[in-house]
Write a protein that holds these residues in place. Structure first.
Motif, PDB file in Angstrom:
ATOM      1  N   GLU A 160       0.827  -1.206   0.000  1.00 11.57           N
ATOM      2  CA  GLU A 160       0.000   0.000   0.000  1.00 11.57           C
ATOM      3  C   GLU A 160       0.867   1.264   0.000  1.00 11.57           C
ATOM      4  O   GLU A 160       0.534   2.251  -0.660  1.00 11.57           O
ATOM      5  N   LEU A 161       1.985   1.227   0.723  1.00 12.30           N
ATOM      6  CA  LEU A 161       2.885   2.383   0.738  1.00 12.30           C
ATOM      7  C   LEU A 161       3.528   2.591  -0.630  1.00 12.30           C
ATOM      8  O   LEU A 161       3.630   3.735  -1.118  1.00 12.30           O
ATOM      9  N   ALA A 162       3.950   1.481  -1.286  1.00  9.06           N
ATOM     10  CA  ALA A 162       4.562   1.599  -2.613  1.00  9.06           C
ATOM     11  C   ALA A 162       3.553   2.117  -3.629  1.00  9.06           C
ATOM     12  O   ALA A 162       3.887   2.954  -4.485  1.00  9.06           O
ATOM     13  N   ILE A 163       2.307   1.656  -3.567  1.00  6.14           N
ATOM     14  CA  ILE A 163       1.266   2.139  -4.486  1.00  6.14           C
ATOM     15  C   ILE A 163       1.009   3.631  -4.268  1.00  6.14           C
ATOM     16  O   ILE A 163       0.886   4.408  -5.227  1.00  6.14           O
ATOM     17  N   ARG A 164       0.943   4.035  -3.002  1.00  5.60           N
ATOM     18  CA  ARG A 164       0.700   5.451  -2.710  1.00  5.60           C
ATOM     19  C   ARG A 164       1.859   6.316  -3.206  1.00  5.60           C
ATOM     20  O   ARG A 164       1.633   7.384  -3.813  1.00  5.60           O
ATOM     21  N   ASP A 165       3.096   5.865  -2.996  1.00  7.75           N
ATOM     22  CA  ASP A 165       4.252   6.651  -3.456  1.00  7.75           C
ATOM     23  C   ASP A 165       4.300   6.732  -4.982  1.00  7.75           C
ATOM     24  O   ASP A 165       4.657   7.776  -5.545  1.00  7.75           O
ATOM     25  N   ALA A 166       3.927   5.620  -5.663  1.00 15.52           N
ATOM     26  CA  ALA A 166       3.925   5.638  -7.131  1.00 15.52           C
ATOM     27  C   ALA A 166       2.872   6.601  -7.659  1.00 15.52           C
ATOM     28  O   ALA A 166       3.128   7.373  -8.603  1.00 15.52           O
ATOM     29  N   ARG A 167       1.693   6.583  -7.069  1.00 16.36           N
ATOM     30  CA  ARG A 167       0.641   7.509  -7.508  1.00 16.36           C
ATOM     31  C   ARG A 167       1.015   8.955  -7.186  1.00 16.36           C
ATOM     32  O   ARG A 167       0.726   9.865  -7.983  1.00 16.36           O
ATOM     33  N   LEU A 168       1.673   9.144  -6.050  1.00 15.76           N
ATOM     34  CA  LEU A 168       2.086  10.496  -5.693  1.00 15.76           C
ATOM     35  C   LEU A 168       3.116  11.032  -6.680  1.00 15.76           C
ATOM     36  O   LEU A 168       3.067  12.206  -7.084  1.00 15.76           O
ATOM     37  N   ASP A 213      -5.803   4.018 -12.274  1.00 18.80           N
ATOM     38  CA  ASP A 213      -5.720   3.542 -10.889  1.00 18.80           C
ATOM     39  C   ASP A 213      -4.790   2.354 -10.717  1.00 18.80           C
ATOM     40  O   ASP A 213      -4.521   1.932  -9.589  1.00 18.80           O
ATOM     41  N   ASN A 214      -4.306   1.801 -11.813  1.00 20.29           N
ATOM     42  CA  ASN A 214      -3.451   0.619 -11.745  1.00 20.29           C
ATOM     43  C   ASN A 214      -1.988   1.009 -11.625  1.00 20.29           C
ATOM     44  O   ASN A 214      -1.528   1.963 -12.252  1.00 20.29           O
ATOM     45  N   VAL A 215      -1.265   0.248 -10.806  1.00 19.11           N
ATOM     46  CA  VAL A 215       0.171   0.460 -10.615  1.00 19.11           C
ATOM     47  C   VAL A 215       0.877  -0.831 -10.994  1.00 19.11           C
ATOM     48  O   VAL A 215       0.494  -1.926 -10.535  1.00 19.11           O
ATOM     49  N   PHE A 216       1.909  -0.703 -11.848  1.00 16.48           N
ATOM     50  CA  PHE A 216       2.634  -1.859 -12.338  1.00 16.48           C
ATOM     51  C   PHE A 216       4.108  -1.734 -11.958  1.00 16.48           C
ATOM     52  O   PHE A 216       4.640  -0.626 -11.847  1.00 16.48           O
ATOM     53  N   ILE A 217       4.742  -2.906 -11.769  1.00 23.15           N
ATOM     54  CA  ILE A 217       6.193  -2.961 -11.593  1.00 23.15           C
ATOM     55  C   ILE A 217       6.807  -3.237 -12.959  1.00 23.15           C
ATOM     56  O   ILE A 217       6.396  -4.169 -13.663  1.00 23.15           O
ATOM     57  N   LEU A 218       7.781  -2.437 -13.343  1.00 23.02           N
ATOM     58  CA  LEU A 218       8.454  -2.588 -14.633  1.00 23.02           C
ATOM     59  C   LEU A 218       9.770  -3.330 -14.412  1.00 23.02           C
ATOM     60  O   LEU A 218      10.680  -2.824 -13.757  1.00 23.02           O
ATOM     61  N   ASP A 219       9.849  -4.552 -14.950  1.00 24.06           N
ATOM     62  CA  ASP A 219      11.081  -5.321 -14.775  1.00 24.06           C
ATOM     63  C   ASP A 219      12.094  -4.932 -15.859  1.00 24.06           C
ATOM     64  O   ASP A 219      11.750  -4.235 -16.831  1.00 24.06           O
TER      65      ASP A 219
END
Length: 311
Positions: A160-168, A213-219
């Motif tokens: 949840e913290l990583a998603i919030r930081d990415a959206r921020l 609203d979607n957050v993805f990790i880019l490898d």
């Protein structure tokens, strides 16, 4: 702070439990047996019909009176009379001894503890090896499940913290969703710090992509992996060590059983050879005696020799 309070509570509990002596355990047993035999709430004093402030003389007098009432010779055939009479003597001995009576008075005023220490219960119930193993299995599995639960909650907080930081980083302080994909870098290793040479070293950065609203990790290969709370592994009884061992053993047994069945089915068939003594399709009737003679020779260990002609 909560951990400190919990540890302090355990320390106090261990101190209290370890304070029970052998004499205390004897009092616990007597109190339990007396309530079972004479009724709930019966005390040493109420059974002797004396007050808790009774003098030694009053206790001796009450004991003599009670012993006459409970003597086995006066109660022939009464069930449990011998045990009650023996219990009366032990209780009177405790009340006549100033130190033991002082110890009993402590429990008389404050109550007998419900938890009397592991040594108390072990000495009375004496669990077998199987019971101990079952208990340890349940205990360790429960602790493992607890650790899984704590790790799951910790992982949820990190996600949840990583998603919030990415959206921020993608939307800005107003946190209003923007159209299209936005590639951002999220710090997962804390803030920037200085190394030994005085250089500013950023924390661990992770490439992410925010799309609405979607957050993805880019490898590194360019593939996108969605990041949400389902990425965390929840706690499960099936992932505790004993259940995993049980499932693994069942699978290995089933696999070996299937392989053994396949080996039997796949055994090469042994080619059959027509024996000379077996009837051959298409053979004439005149050849049957000759084949029978050949079979007899084979059984004897070789071909039958021709009989020598007599001169």
């Amino acid at each position: 702070m909560k951990l400190f309070v919990f540890v302090a509570f355990l320390a106090v509990l261990v101190t209290v439990v370890s304070a029970w002596t052998k004499e205390d355990h004897e009092i616990f047993d007597l109190v339990t047996a007396l309530e079972v035999s004479e009724g709930r709430g019966t005390t040493f004093y109420s059974w002797l019909d004396v007050p808790s402030t009774a003098t030694l003389m009053e206790i001796n007098k009450a004991y003599r009176k009670k012993s006459i009432q409970l003597h086995p010779d006066k109660n022939p055939g009464v069930k449990g009379i011998h045990e009650r009479f023996a219990r009366l003597g032990v209780i009177a001995t405790i009340l006549k001894n100033p130190e033991e009576r002082k110890r009993y008075d402590f429990f008389y005023k404050n109550g007998v503890p419900k938890w009397r220490g592991s040594g108390y219960y072990y000495a009375r119930f004496r669990p077998g090896l199987g019971t101990v193993l079952v208990f340890l299995t349940i205990l360790t599995s429960g602790l493992q499940y607890l650790v899984q639960t704590l790790n799951y909650k910790r992982d949820l907080m990190r996600i949840e913290l990583a998603i919030r930081d990415a959206r921020l980083a993608a939307w800005g302080p107003k946190m209003e969703p923007l159209q299209g994909k936005r590639k951002v870098k999220v710090n997962l290793g804390g803030g920037a710090r200085q190394d030994g040479a005085g250089n500013i070293v950023p924390g661990k950065m992770l490439d992410m992509v925010v799309e609405q609203d979607n957050v993805f990790i880019l490898d590194p290969s360019g593939n996108l992996h969605i990041l949400d709370t389902s990425s965390a592994t929840p706690a499960a009884i099936s992932r505790t060590w004993f259940i995993e061992l049980l499932i693994s053993s069942i699978r290995k047994f089933s696999y070996s059983k299937e392989n053994s069945g396949n080996d039997v089915d796949n055994e090469p068939s042994v080619p059959t050879v027509d024996r000379p003594d077996s009837p051959v399709s298409g053979a004439s009737e005149g050849e049957e005696p000759r084949q029978a003679e050949y079979a007899a020779a084979v059984k004897a260990g070789g071909r039958r020799r021709k009989a020598a002609r007599k001169r």
